[in-house]
Write an enzyme that holds these catalytic residues in place. Structure first.
Site, PDB file in Angstrom:
ATOM      1  N   LYS A  77     -17.953   7.571  64.228  1.00 65.39           N
ATOM      2  CA  LYS A  77     -18.400   6.062  64.065  1.00 65.39           C
ATOM      3  C   LYS A  77     -19.351   5.216  63.465  1.00 65.39           C
ATOM      4  O   LYS A  77     -19.164   4.373  62.727  1.00 65.39           O
ATOM      5  CB  LYS A  77     -18.817   6.008  65.625  1.00 65.39           C
ATOM      6  N   ASP A 113     -15.173  -0.209  73.182  1.00 69.02           N
ATOM      7  CA  ASP A 113     -16.224   0.504  73.564  1.00 69.02           C
ATOM      8  C   ASP A 113     -16.923  -0.753  74.852  1.00 69.02           C
ATOM      9  O   ASP A 113     -16.581  -0.579  76.497  1.00 69.02           O
ATOM     10  CB  ASP A 113     -17.429   0.866  73.418  1.00 69.02           C
TER      11      ASP A 113
END
Ligand code: ATR
Length: 294
Positions: A77, A113
């Site tokens: 990420k 997210d």
């Protein structure tokens, strides 16, 4: 256009994929293929195990092959945030990308997210964070996204409690004036003060029979709301403890689905079929049982 749905790919099928290592346990292919099928889109979704040394080549491959979208999971990420051509505001602030949109060879990194968490809070628990006192336990990547999103959504306070204090300070900083760090020793008192309590640690995940809770649940009272980002087992130790005290609680399935829904909408421009995505995840998790992710 002939729609393959869940059937065989055609010459015009578009591809999205998750990259990670390990990646074989990922639920993303299940959730996204269910979404493509339910929407009648001629898209398909695969999982690619990519080692860190091959990450840059993999992104060049995405450009060269015209892969339309990527999900990004551990351990990539942060590195993907450095390697893409542009970043959304959230991805830049978080220094982490979980979703890449391929815009004609220009890779744009997003982080879905936080929006997924706030979407799940509304859909699953009927909670709008505006004006709420929120406690986030944990300060890792997921927690940081949740802290930023709660502050963006107008939470009155976003208190962060974490085993490692330095990480709590950094996470709380993402909430600006609403952010504050709680001492781990004060977590019970902080729970009592909160309207919304979030477990954003991995505590409670996996191991069959584990009863680990991320904080002592005895301060929870009816009227409060608990959101656990853990979804395996489906009834997590924290969710069970909260419900036993009459507190409304949800596991992490809804966040998983909603962050995928935001990615789906970024890639396809179509509204995400959230119910079909949720059903696919729950079916799969019920099949694998309460063991750790395989
Ligand atoms: P993710 O990116 O999935 O959020 P992470 O960055 O590894 O994962 O963060 C995991 C979080 O769970 C951290 O807040 C971690 O606490 P530390 O920052 O102190 O490491 C927390 N965590 C994991 N195991 C824990 C445990 N046994 N007790 C308390 N906190 C734990």
């Amino acid at each position: 256009v002939i729609s393959s749905g869940a059937g065989a790919p055609t010459g015009s099928t578009r591809l999205a994929a998750v990259i990670g290592a390990p990646v074989r346990h990922s639920l993303s292919p299940v959730v996204h293929n269910a979404a493509f099928a339910a929407s009648g889109l001629d898209w398909t979704y695969l999982a690619f195990e990519v080692q860190p040394a091959a990450l840059s080549d993999a992104l060049d491959g995405v450009r060269a092959l015209g892969i339309a979208g990527l999900s990004v999971t551990m351990p990539h990420k942060e590195d993907v945030a450095r390697l893409v051509d542009d970043l959304s505001d959230d991805a830049r602030l978080l220094g982490a990308v979980n979703c890449v949109v391929n815009d004609k060879g220009r890779l744009v990194g997003h982080n879905t997210d936080g929006a997924g968490f706030v979407g799940a809070l509304g859909a699953e628990l009927g909670v709008d964070p505006r004006g709420k006192r929120c406690l986030v336990v944990g300060a890792g990547g997921a927690a940081r996204a949740v802290v930023l999103a709660l502050a963006r959504a107008g939470a009155a306070t976003v208190v962060v409690a974490n085993r490692t204090r330095a990480r709590a300070e950094e996470a709380a900083g993402l909430a600006g004036a609403a952010g504050r760090v709680a001492e781990p020793a004060d977590v019970v008192a902080e729970v009592a003060l909160a309207d919304v309590v979030v477990n954003a640690t991995s505590v409670g995940m996996g191991l069959p029979g584990a009863a680990d809770v991320p904080f002592p649940p005895e301060a929870l009272e009816p009227g409060q709301v608990v959101a656990d980002i853990v979804y395996q087992p489906l009834v997590t130790p924290l969710v069970a403890a909260a419900r036993a005290r009459g507190v409304t609680a949800a596991n992490g399935v809804s966040m998983l689905v909603h962050q995928a829904a935001v990615a789906f909408e970024l890639w396809t421009g179509a509204p995400a079929p959230v119910d079909a995505m949720t059903a696919a995840v729950e079916r799969t998790l019920a099949t694998v049982g309460d063991g750790p992710p395989a």
